[in-house]
Scaffold this motif. Structure first.
Motif, mmCIF file in Angstrom:
data_model
loop_
_atom_site.group_PDB
_atom_site.id
_atom_site.type_symbol
_atom_site.label_atom_id
_atom_site.label_comp_id
_atom_site.label_asym_id
_atom_site.label_seq_id
_atom_site.Cartn_x
_atom_site.Cartn_y
_atom_site.Cartn_z
ATOM 1 N N LEU A 122 1.103 -1.240 -0.203
ATOM 2 C CA LEU A 122 -0.013 0.115 0.028
ATOM 3 C C LEU A 122 0.983 1.267 -0.055
ATOM 4 O O LEU A 122 0.740 2.376 -0.702
ATOM 5 N N LEU A 123 1.916 1.379 0.765
ATOM 6 C CA LEU A 123 2.977 2.262 0.855
ATOM 7 C C LEU A 123 3.552 2.762 -0.764
ATOM 8 O O LEU A 123 3.736 3.452 -1.018
ATOM 9 N N ALA A 124 3.853 1.450 -1.006
ATOM 10 C CA ALA A 124 4.697 1.587 -2.399
ATOM 11 C C ALA A 124 3.650 1.995 -3.644
ATOM 12 O O ALA A 124 4.082 2.706 -4.624
ATOM 13 N N LYS A 125 2.522 1.687 -3.239
ATOM 14 C CA LYS A 125 1.414 2.103 -4.623
ATOM 15 C C LYS A 125 0.792 3.249 -4.169
ATOM 16 O O LYS A 125 -0.210 3.765 -5.086
ATOM 17 N N GLY A 126 1.018 4.092 -3.192
ATOM 18 C CA GLY A 126 0.262 5.188 -2.788
ATOM 19 C C GLY A 126 -1.137 4.955 -2.239
ATOM 20 O O GLY A 126 -1.788 6.013 -2.268
ATOM 21 N N ALA A 127 -1.471 3.807 -1.851
ATOM 22 C CA ALA A 127 -2.742 3.649 -1.425
ATOM 23 C C ALA A 127 -3.041 3.794 -0.169
ATOM 24 O O ALA A 127 -4.154 4.039 0.353
#
Length: 444
Positions: A122-127
């Motif tokens: 989620l952090l990596a994909k900006g979610a």
């Protein structure tokens, strides 16, 4: 006759078995521990297990080769395979691929069940923006929290990297809490709880869940939002539906973004979020229908069966395009193991789920450790305003333990009302009645 295979089941899955019986489908249940159900489900619900047409016992229902061999040997044909039990969603998805049946992306489920990888994705994909750290053993918690620069801030939230039923999920509010947290988590002795833990930012706010049925990549049917009643920081003892407030659309968008981020493309999901002062943040994604009576609440409010829709989706018979089969013809096991035809990507013309009234469930738990001496009769509980169903998780003579998981529930009611507020009020009143009529003898 269509054959539907279930890999284990949860409380909601009992209604799925009943759905098959009503529709004339042949149901098959694969399990490695039938006695587990007697521990998990209230006694009054166990009769629905008798509706199963065939039970296949295996040594380990999480072993792909073992379950696959048993199914090939004992079932002539399979039209759909699924599970409502969190502990078997990944193996069910893998089996669907092996048998060429409609099912979810196994990689997405594996990611969702790893609470650390889930947060990192989620952090990596900006979610989402919640930070976390992983420890391979709870014994490493003191060292992590003592790090001078990179330790998580207090309060923080500790939970197993893989788990279920709120077991091992605890708030650690400061260094003085570390000892009690360690003592509690060392005592965990439950199937499918990992020794590794994730320590993440504590989210202050209201816990809610988005109930969703995904019919294809990026195609999410929102059933609605449910609120939660929580004790001891993380133990859920109630919910009401449909919850509507200023954050509803943001919650729906955040939940769908999480499903897309992990690549979840087929089936039901129960996405938990906390609505903080700066908006909703994700807690976790459960790649199945909400359990513990949650699906009954949705059915009562919408007059539509979410578990039935899951079965029809897997069979390829769910109408999501207002009069046409939007996911193609039903597929079954093919002779050479080739994949069944995937769902046809179409935008639904309207939402499948339209809440018509309110519904709520709530559980009676006790702060007293001891033994149940007396409880009110089920008929007396059912006579309370708005009560639709009653489930007793304990009976006179049974022990009462600390409220530290869903296994701490003593009694549970399901109520309806003109709206979510009235249903929730009816559930609270019914639980108050149970509390006043229950006697618990303390120990020590």
């Amino acid at each position: 006759m269509k054959t539907v295979v279930f890999i284990e089941t949860n409380f909601s899955g009992l209604d799925a078995i009943a759905w098959c019986k009503q529709r004339g489908y042949r149901s098959v249940l694969v399990t490695d521990n039938f006695e587990r159900f007697r521990k998990w489900f209230p006694a009054s619900s166990l009769a629905r297990l008798d509706l199963v047409d065939k039970i296949i016992h295996v040594a380990n229902s999480n072993d792909l080769e073992l379950v696959s061999k048993a199914l090939r040997n004992e079932v002539d044909s399979i039209d759909a395979l699924l599970t409502f039990a969190e502990i078997r969603t990944h193996i069910a998805a893998r089996l669907c691929r092996e048998f060429g049946l409609r099912g979810a992306n196994p990689d997405a489920i594996e990611l969702a069940q790893d609470k650390y990888r889930f947060r990192r994705t989620l952090l990596a994909k900006g979610a989402d923006s919640v930070r976390c750290r992983k420890i391979d053993s709870i014994e490493l918690l003191p060292a992590l929290l003592a790090e001078p620069e990179s330790a998580p801030d207090f309060p923080c939230f500790v939970k197993p990297v893989q788990g279920h039923s709120s077991i091992g999920a605890m708030v650690c509010r400061g260094h003085s809490d570390v000892g009690s947290v360690l003592q509690s988590l060392r005592q965990i002795n439950e199937d499918w709880i990992s020794p590794a833990f994730v320590v993440e930012d504590y989210l202050e706010g209201e816990l809610v869940s988005a109930e969703i049925l995904t019919t294809g990549a990026g195609q999410h049917q929102i059933v609605g939002i449910a609120d939660r009643d929580v004790v001891n920081g993380s133990v859920e003892i109630g919910a009401s539906f449909p919850f509507v407030d200023a954050h509803r659309e943001a919650v729906e968008r955040k939940a769908c973004a999480a499903l897309d981020a992990i690549g979840y493309d087929f089936g039901a999901s129960h996405v938990e979020l906390i609505v903080t002062r700066d908006g909703p943040h994700l807690v976790e994604v459960n790649t199945r229908v909400g359990g513990s009576g949650h699906s009954v609440m949705l059915d009562l409010a919408t007059s539509r069966s979410i578990v039935g829709d899951c079965i029809e989706l897997c069979l390829g018979t769910l109408d999501i395009d207002s009069g046409s089969d939007a996911i193609g013809e039903a597929g079954g096991r093919t002779g050479d193991g080739a994949a069944a035809r995937p769902p046809i990507a179409r935008e639904p013309q309207q939402r499948l789920y339209q809440p018509r009234r309110g519904a709520a469930w709530k559980c009676f738990v006790s702060t007293t450790r001891g033994k149940v001496v007396a409880m009110p009769a089920i008929d007396a509980i059912r006579a309370q305003p708005g009560v639709h169903e009653v489930w007793l998780h304990r009976e006179p003579g049974d022990p009462v333990v600390d409220a530290n998981s869903n296994f701490s529930w003593i009694a549970q009611v399901m109520c309806t009302g003109r709206d979510q507020h009235e249903a929730k009020l009816n559930a609270a009143r019914a639980v108050d009645f149970i509390a006043t009529q229950t006697t618990i003898a303390s120990i020590g």
